[in-house]
Design a protein around this motif. Structure first.
Motif, PDB file in Angstrom:
ATOM      1  N   THR A   3     117.357  47.235  28.456  1.00 55.67           N
ATOM      2  CA  THR A   3     117.198  45.786  28.550  1.00 55.67           C
ATOM      3  C   THR A   3     116.524  45.228  27.294  1.00 55.67           C
ATOM      4  N   VAL A   4     117.159  44.246  26.684  1.00 50.45           N
ATOM      5  CA  VAL A   4     116.616  43.579  25.499  1.00 50.45           C
ATOM      6  C   VAL A   4     116.516  42.092  25.807  1.00 50.45           C
ATOM      7  N   CYS A   5     115.351  41.517  25.560  1.00 53.49           N
ATOM      8  CA  CYS A   5     115.144  40.102  25.854  1.00 53.49           C
ATOM      9  C   CYS A   5     115.604  39.234  24.674  1.00 53.49           C
ATOM     10  N   PRO A   6     116.246  38.108  24.949  1.00 60.42           N
ATOM     11  CA  PRO A   6     116.660  37.190  23.870  1.00 60.42           C
ATOM     12  C   PRO A   6     115.508  36.659  23.029  1.00 60.42           C
ATOM     13  N   CYS A   7     114.267  36.777  23.533  1.00 59.50           N
ATOM     14  CA  CYS A   7     113.132  36.285  22.746  1.00 59.50           C
ATOM     15  C   CYS A   7     112.786  37.233  21.600  1.00 59.50           C
ATOM     16  N   HIS A   8     113.409  38.420  21.593  1.00 60.74           N
ATOM     17  CA  HIS A   8     113.266  39.428  20.526  1.00 60.74           C
ATOM     18  C   HIS A   8     111.918  40.139  20.504  1.00 60.74           C
ATOM     19  N   SER A   9     111.087  39.935  21.534  1.00 65.16           N
ATOM     20  CA  SER A   9     109.837  40.686  21.597  1.00 65.16           C
ATOM     21  C   SER A   9     110.134  42.155  21.862  1.00 65.16           C
ATOM     22  N   SER A  10     109.388  43.032  21.191  1.00 55.93           N
ATOM     23  CA  SER A  10     109.563  44.471  21.398  1.00 55.93           C
ATOM     24  C   SER A  10     108.762  44.976  22.591  1.00 55.93           C
ATOM     25  N   HIS A  11     107.961  44.115  23.191  1.00 54.87           N
ATOM     26  CA  HIS A  11     107.177  44.518  24.352  1.00 54.87           C
ATOM     27  C   HIS A  11     108.109  44.837  25.518  1.00 54.87           C
ATOM     28  N   PRO A  12     107.868  45.957  26.203  1.00 55.31           N
ATOM     29  CA  PRO A  12     108.787  46.410  27.262  1.00 55.31           C
ATOM     30  C   PRO A  12     109.023  45.350  28.338  1.00 55.31           C
ATOM     31  N   VAL A  13     110.250  45.334  28.832  1.00 60.65           N
ATOM     32  CA  VAL A  13     110.642  44.388  29.875  1.00 60.65           C
ATOM     33  C   VAL A  13     110.682  45.095  31.225  1.00 60.65           C
ATOM     34  N   ILE A  14     110.131  44.447  32.236  1.00 63.49           N
ATOM     35  CA  ILE A  14     110.267  44.939  33.613  1.00 63.49           C
ATOM     36  C   ILE A  14     110.970  43.861  34.431  1.00 63.49           C
ATOM     37  N   GLU A  15     111.496  44.260  35.571  1.00 63.50           N
ATOM     38  CA  GLU A  15     112.219  43.301  36.417  1.00 63.50           C
ATOM     39  C   GLU A  15     111.250  42.335  37.098  1.00 63.50           C
ATOM     40  N   GLY A  16     110.081  42.859  37.485  1.00 62.86           N
ATOM     41  CA  GLY A  16     109.116  41.986  38.133  1.00 62.86           C
ATOM     42  C   GLY A  16     107.979  42.768  38.759  1.00 62.86           C
ATOM     43  N   ILE A  17     107.090  42.059  39.409  1.00 68.58           N
ATOM     44  CA  ILE A  17     105.941  42.652  40.095  1.00 68.58           C
ATOM     45  C   ILE A  17     106.193  42.495  41.585  1.00 68.58           C
ATOM     46  N   SER A  18     106.258  43.590  42.287  1.00 64.98           N
ATOM     47  CA  SER A  18     106.637  43.532  43.703  1.00 64.98           C
ATOM     48  C   SER A  18     105.446  43.402  44.630  1.00 64.98           C
ATOM     49  N   GLY A  19     104.233  43.436  44.118  1.00 66.96           N
ATOM     50  CA  GLY A  19     103.066  43.198  44.950  1.00 66.96           C
ATOM     51  C   GLY A  19     102.281  44.449  45.276  1.00 66.96           C
TER      52      GLY A  19
END
Length: 454
Positions: free
Chosen positions: A341-357
């Motif tokens: 997964t690569v974010c369009p914002c171009h940040s190299s910080h890892p992307v996660i889908e979300g926080i499930s609680g």
């Protein structure tokens, strides 16, 4: 003493309560926004995080600095690592050589974990699932750096904290349980903030909240997503449009359920952006303008371990020098994204889908386990009938459901909701339904979709 001061505050007229809130705001401003704050705000505001190698070097350097400081200054960590060649650790990748720090271990040894005396620290308290406050000491420089990082994030949405009006929905007890006048907000004039009570969001009181928001016209709204959603849903159901358009809605501390986001963004006409941290000092997970959740690796280390109910999150916070957190099992779960997964914002910080609680965010029924995500999808299917629901796990295995209906409470509507609940949970689960105008919250003011019977 604290309870006495609170009682004295409640006896003051509203204008003097506003003054008291503002004086407290001045104290917090001195603690959080002086000294190195401006320097780091400028530094963080320029960061793009696009160079992955550079970000990795920053993470390695900050981790080694924290590790050496903890062993040198914390009696607990000296003992905790006595049989580990920690001097040989040279990068964040080596962190797996260290033991995991559990909540119980931290709580039982907190006095030996501290590296600074109370008089030189700012103490933050977290109750957690036990309800027992845990005092976490922080250096002023670390608090100011964290606030600068958070405010740099808000700047990406065009919001200047303390410079623009903000409406804040957090769990502070800013007014008594039964106020004489329907004024459910107080002002911090120092920080240009208006605090709205999250404890009085009933159908009867909501018109006052909406009317005041339209008068105040905040540039930003932030706080508990469940509280902001309650206001937005009331506006949507009653055809009320805001007379202002905030730049963004900032949420934290609660899981952002899909229907929360959809309703809030539709009503206020602006993006909802979520961020994760903790009073203990967990590193930031921040949702960028493109909507992706990024693990801010310049604020700490995130480890994902397979566990029941999702991926367990271990955190190491780089701004926790007063109470070091290294490989801390914070008790939260994350939803991982695809590795590519690569974010369009171009940040190299890892992307996660979300926080499930939280790890306890599930119900156990006769048909099996039901997660918070499954419940949120179910509630969203009833939005024409139901404003909000809350599910309480009974000790006998049953489920007690609190429900705020959209329309009038009629026998027909109750039967309709019960039929949907029985179909969802299955015939083997005992279900009780209680129609109410407000839901239960923790002492902190946070809302939990799932609660356990005490």
């Amino acid at each position: 003493m604290k309870e006495y001061m609170l009682l004295m505050y409640y006896r003051l007229p509203v204008p003097l309560q506003n003054l008291a809130v503002s004086l407290y705001g001045l104290l917090l401003y001195q603690q959080r926004y002086r000294g190195v704050y401006k320097k780091y705000l400028k530094l963080y505001s320029k960061a793009t995080h696009r160079d992955a190698k550079k970000e990795q070097k920053i993470q390695d350097k900050k981790f080694i600095r924290l590790l050496h400081y903890a062993v040198k200054n914390s009696p607990f960590y000296r003992e905790f690592y006595k049989n580990i060649p920690w001097e040989e650790i040279t990068s964040a990748a080596d962190i797996v050589k260290l033991p995991v720090l559990s909540k119980d271990t931290l709580r039982d040894n907190i006095k030996n974990v501290y590296t600074i005396p109370k008089r030189r620290s700012i103490t933050f308290y977290t109750g957690g699932t036990t309800g027992i406050p845990l005092g976490v000491r922080k250096r002023k420089i670390d608090v100011r750096k964290r606030m600068a990082y958070l405010d740099a994030y808000k700047l990406t949405f065009g919001v200047r904290n303390n410079k623009m009006r903000s409406a804040r929905f957090f769990g502070k007890k800013i007014l008594e349980d039964n106020p004489k006048k329907p004024i459910f907000w107080r002002n911090n004039y120092i920080g240009r903030q208006r605090f709205y009570s999250t404890y009085h969001l009933t159908e009867k009181n909501l018109p006052y909240y909406v009317a005041d928001l339209n008068r105040y016209k905040p540039a930003a709204i932030d706080g508990f997503v469940s509280a902001i959603y309650t206001v937005a849903k009331y506006m949507e159901d009653n055809g009320i449009k805001p007379s202002f358009k905030p730049k963004a809605v900032f949420t934290t501390s609660e899981t952002v359920l899909p229907f929360y986001r959809e309703t809030i963004e539709k009503v206020f006409g602006c993006p909802l952006t979520d961020q994760y941290a903790s009073n203990e000092g967990a590193p930031f997970i921040i949702q960028c303008r493109c909507g992706s959740y990024h693990e801010a690796i310049d604020t700490g280390i995130f480890e994902h371990l397979p566990a029941e109910g999702g991926m367990k999150l271990l955190v190491t916070g780089f701004d926790t020098f007063g109470t070091p957190l290294i490989r801390y099992d914070i008790g939260d779960r994350i939803i991982p994204a695809d590795k590519d997964t690569v974010c369009p914002c171009h940040s190299s910080h890892p992307v996660i889908e979300g926080i499930s609680g939280r790890e306890a965010a599930f119900l156990v029924t006769a048909e099996g386990r039901v997660s918070e995500v499954q419940l949120s999808v179910f509630v969203s299917s009833l939005l024409k009938t139901v404003n909000q629901m809350q599910f309480i796990q009974k000790k006998d295995g049953g489920v007690h459901v609190l429900c705020i209906p959209v329309g009038k409470d009629t026998v027909w509507e109750r039967e309709r909701i019960l039929a949907a609940l029985r179909q969802f949970f299955g015939p083997g689960t005992k279900i009780t339904l209680e129609v109410t105008d407000s839901l239960c919250r923790q002492k902190s003011g946070k809302f939990q979709l799932i609660r356990k019977e005490e």
